[in-house]
Design a protein around this motif. Structure first.
Motif, mmCIF file in Angstrom:
data_model
loop_
_atom_site.group_PDB
_atom_site.id
_atom_site.type_symbol
_atom_site.label_atom_id
_atom_site.label_comp_id
_atom_site.label_asym_id
_atom_site.label_seq_id
_atom_site.Cartn_x
_atom_site.Cartn_y
_atom_site.Cartn_z
ATOM 1 N N LEU A 11 0.816 -1.208 0.000
ATOM 2 C CA LEU A 11 0.000 0.000 0.000
ATOM 3 C C LEU A 11 0.854 1.264 0.000
ATOM 4 O O LEU A 11 0.575 2.220 -0.729
ATOM 5 N N ALA A 12 1.934 1.261 0.804
ATOM 6 C CA ALA A 12 2.781 2.457 0.890
ATOM 7 C C ALA A 12 3.487 2.744 -0.426
ATOM 8 O O ALA A 12 3.643 3.915 -0.816
ATOM 9 N N ALA A 13 3.920 1.700 -1.139
ATOM 10 C CA ALA A 13 4.638 1.871 -2.406
ATOM 11 C C ALA A 13 3.686 1.972 -3.592
ATOM 12 O O ALA A 13 4.128 2.129 -4.729
ATOM 13 N N ARG A 14 2.405 1.865 -3.333
ATOM 14 C CA ARG A 14 1.363 1.894 -4.367
ATOM 15 C C ARG A 14 1.544 0.748 -5.375
ATOM 16 O O ARG A 14 1.236 0.886 -6.555
ATOM 17 N N PRO A 245 -1.189 -9.978 -9.137
ATOM 18 C CA PRO A 245 -1.643 -8.638 -9.502
ATOM 19 C C PRO A 245 -0.901 -7.560 -8.720
ATOM 20 O O PRO A 245 -0.881 -7.571 -7.488
ATOM 21 N N LEU A 246 -0.263 -6.646 -9.438
ATOM 22 C CA LEU A 246 0.400 -5.511 -8.798
ATOM 23 C C LEU A 246 0.744 -4.469 -9.861
ATOM 24 O O LEU A 246 0.708 -4.753 -11.053
ATOM 25 N N ASP A 247 1.057 -3.281 -9.420
ATOM 26 C CA ASP A 247 1.535 -2.252 -10.346
ATOM 27 C C ASP A 247 2.955 -2.615 -10.763
ATOM 28 O O ASP A 247 3.842 -2.749 -9.917
ATOM 29 N N ASP A 248 3.169 -2.771 -12.082
ATOM 30 C CA ASP A 248 4.484 -3.209 -12.567
ATOM 31 C C ASP A 248 5.367 -2.049 -13.008
ATOM 32 O O ASP A 248 6.373 -2.260 -13.677
ATOM 33 N N GLY A 249 5.019 -0.832 -12.587
ATOM 34 C CA GLY A 249 5.792 0.317 -13.040
ATOM 35 C C GLY A 249 6.267 1.255 -11.951
ATOM 36 O O GLY A 249 6.592 2.414 -12.228
ATOM 37 N N VAL A 250 6.337 0.788 -10.694
ATOM 38 C CA VAL A 250 6.847 1.665 -9.644
ATOM 39 C C VAL A 250 8.373 1.602 -9.626
ATOM 40 O O VAL A 250 8.995 0.882 -10.416
ATOM 41 N N ARG A 251 9.006 2.331 -8.710
ATOM 42 C CA ARG A 251 10.470 2.351 -8.655
ATOM 43 C C ARG A 251 11.010 0.958 -8.359
ATOM 44 O O ARG A 251 10.455 0.202 -7.558
ATOM 45 N N GLU A 253 13.382 -0.329 -6.622
ATOM 46 C CA GLU A 253 13.722 -0.783 -5.277
ATOM 47 C C GLU A 253 12.504 -1.229 -4.466
ATOM 48 O O GLU A 253 12.625 -1.977 -3.490
ATOM 49 N N HIS A 254 11.308 -0.803 -4.892
ATOM 50 C CA HIS A 254 10.109 -1.195 -4.157
ATOM 51 C C HIS A 254 9.774 -2.675 -4.323
ATOM 52 O O HIS A 254 8.959 -3.213 -3.555
#
Length: 275
Positions: A11-14, A245-251, A253-254
């Motif tokens: 949740l914190a890293a979106r 399922p997750l966002d595959d475009g965050v930084r 290191e997350h």
């Protein structure tokens, strides 16, 4: 990392919850998938008649997006509970591969974000006695882009396959290009078959690497965003073993805490540290 800490990190890293992927993007790609657009099928040839309504219900069930077709804008939402559960299944399959010392192929269409995640898993499996395969190194592949068909070549960085523009970087350095194409995995598997094997007993990755392998009958697990329905359809039809399922475009290191969680669940946590 405990399950509670993982959920908090997601949740914190979106990576889950409200994510950067827009509802507009998801609905547009569901429409394209239903219309049979190869850019969204990612190498999958669906067996069922997946209309927009069926896709939306599937994605609500497997990913946690809103099932309301009237919800047409704003940030997309991924249910962190579904992400945690899928990461557990992902780890179980990875652990089984390690226990059997299976040959494994890693590949990503998101090298700038996900390379470190896969490389960490690849090193751990290699340390466990698995053969991390690197077929078709340097082989060219012509892929369609919005600018027309462009030449690329297959390369490996820390055991993970990707594609890059010819001459852009020396082999094994930095990262490659964002790709959805199943052609690289088809070429890699073809090279292994031509050489007499061994063939992978598991493919780990995303986009066309997972769908392309699953379509050819190779056990595959991977990560997928809320606007990538192909992997979830592949899982529903039994050609993809696990889709997370997750966002595959965050930084990049997350994804480190996810790698540590998966390795711990797979009983490989002592094999490798991030990155």
């Amino acid at each position: 990392m405990s399950t509670g800490a993982l959920r908090a990190h997601l949740l914190a890293a979106r990576l889950a919850g409200p994510v950067a992927t827009s509802r507009e993007s998801s609905l547009r790609r569901y429409r394209l998938f239903a219309a049979g657009d190869p850019r969204v099928l990612l190498g999958l040839d669906p067996e069922g008649g997946w209309g927009e309504g069926e896709l939306l219900r599937l994605m609500a069930d497997k990913c946690g997006v809103s099932a309301d077709p009237a919800h047409v804008s704003g940030p997309e939402v991924i249910d962190p509970e579904l992400t945690v559960a899928a990461l557990g299944a992902f780890a179980e399959r990875l652990g089984a591969a390690a226990g059997a010392r299976s040959p494994v192929l890693f590949g990503t269409g998101h090298p700038h974000r996900l390379l470190g995640f896969y490389a960490c898993l690849a090193r751990a499996l290699s340390a466990a006695g698995c053969d991390v395969l690197t077929p078709a190194q340097g082989v060219g592949v012509d892929m369609a882009t919005r600018f027309g068909v462009r030449p690329y070549r297959i390369d490996y960085v820390r055991g993970v396959a990707l594609v890059r523009e010819p001459g852009a970087r020396r082999a094994g350095s930095a990262t490659g290009v964002h790709s959805h194409s199943p052609l690289p995995v088809r070429i890699a598997l073809g090279a292994l078959a031509e050489a007499g094997g061994p063939l992978p007993e598991l493919v780990v990755g995303d986009h066309g690497w997972v769908c392309g392998a699953g379509q050819l009958g190779v056990d595959a697990i991977g990560l997928a965003d809320a606007d990538d329905p192909a992997l979830f359809v592949g899982e529903a039809e039994g050609r993809v073993a696990v889709t997370v399922p997750l966002d595959d475009g965050v930084r990049a290191e997350h994804y480190g805490p996810l790698a540590r969680y998966v390795l711990r669940r797979a009983r490989l946590s002592g094999r490798q540290e991030w990155p």
